[in-house]
Design a protein around this motif. Structure first.
Motif, PDB file in Angstrom:
ATOM      1  N   LEU A   5      67.311 150.103  37.360  1.00 46.82           N
ATOM      2  CA  LEU A   5      68.094 149.108  38.078  1.00 46.82           C
ATOM      3  C   LEU A   5      68.609 149.737  39.362  1.00 46.82           C
ATOM      4  O   LEU A   5      68.993 150.908  39.371  1.00 46.82           O
ATOM      5  N   SER A   6      68.624 148.970  40.425  1.00 43.93           N
ATOM      6  CA  SER A   6      69.155 149.474  41.687  1.00 43.93           C
ATOM      7  C   SER A   6      69.991 148.376  42.336  1.00 43.93           C
ATOM      8  O   SER A   6      69.564 147.231  42.428  1.00 43.93           O
ATOM      9  N   THR A   7      71.186 148.770  42.725  1.00 41.41           N
ATOM     10  CA  THR A   7      72.093 147.837  43.388  1.00 41.41           C
ATOM     11  C   THR A   7      72.705 148.509  44.599  1.00 41.41           C
ATOM     12  O   THR A   7      72.751 149.741  44.685  1.00 41.41           O
ATOM     13  N   THR A  44      68.428 152.808  30.191  1.00 41.86           N
ATOM     14  CA  THR A  44      68.515 152.200  31.516  1.00 41.86           C
ATOM     15  C   THR A  44      69.069 153.231  32.481  1.00 41.86           C
ATOM     16  O   THR A  44      70.144 153.795  32.250  1.00 41.86           O
ATOM     17  N   ALA A  56      70.386 153.398  36.115  1.00 42.76           N
ATOM     18  CA  ALA A  56      70.856 152.510  37.181  1.00 42.76           C
ATOM     19  C   ALA A  56      71.403 153.342  38.328  1.00 42.76           C
ATOM     20  O   ALA A  56      72.070 154.360  38.109  1.00 42.76           O
TER      21      ALA A  56
END
Length: 183
Positions: A66-68, A162, A164
């Motif tokens: 996940l990348s934000t 996960t 992230a």
């Protein structure tokens, strides 16, 4: 004289409030640690891989990426794939892509998190763009690798991890000329 009783009560209550706030300030760090552990936030990886590097072909673990972006970060930032299946003990690589769409150089720092938190100690990064600050010139696009090993000692009931990343704009704190690029 009658007016001094309510003033003494008020002062006593305010002192109790100040002491309670002071105690709460000291309690914030342990409370934060407990909340992170309970919700699997900010899981730290297991560090350097110590075991003999033998692949376990009988088992697969799904690693999701996940990348934000933090609220003030405008870069495009993502993994080249949403997830991979890995055999514990095998070295695996994933590329993350970053693109600076602005007309000015920017410096960024990625902050990782692993979940579930109890499995984070079995996730070993051998190379990661999160170890260094990233500098991108206007319009520049880079591919940044993360290489990792899922430890063979990870409990068998953990079948999904996960990884992230949150990308932060640190240009104001670390001007592009002062940070290292790439990585």
């Amino acid at each position: 004289m009658a007016d001094s009783v309510p003033i003494k009560r008020l002062v006593t209550r305010l002192l109790i409030l100040v002491l309670a706030m002071f105690a709460f300030g000291f309690a914030l760090v342990p409370i934060y640690d407990v909340m992170c552990k309970a919700f699997g936030i900010n899981g730290k990886t297991g560090g350097q891989y110590e075991g003999e590097q033998v692949v376990d072909p009988s088992r697969q673990v799904r690693v999701q990426f996940l990348s934000t972006n933090a609220i003030d970060m405008v870069w495009d930032f993502h993994a080249k794939a949403d997830e991979v299946m890995v055999n514990p003990g095998a070295v695996t690589e994933m590329l993350f892509v970053a693109y600076n769409p602005t007309d000015k150089p920017m410096t960024a720092q990625a902050v990782p998190s692993i979940s579930p938190a109890e499995a984070a100690m079995y996730f070993h990064k051998t190379e990661c763009f999160c170890f260094t600050q990233q500098v991108l010139q206007p319009g520049e696009r880079i591919e940044m690798p993360v290489r990792f090993i899922v430890d063979r000692a990870m409990p068998r009931d953990v079948k999904h991890l996960t990884l992230a990343y949150t990308l932060f704009d640190i240009t104001a704190r670390q001007p592009p000329g002062a940070a290292r690029s790439g990585g």
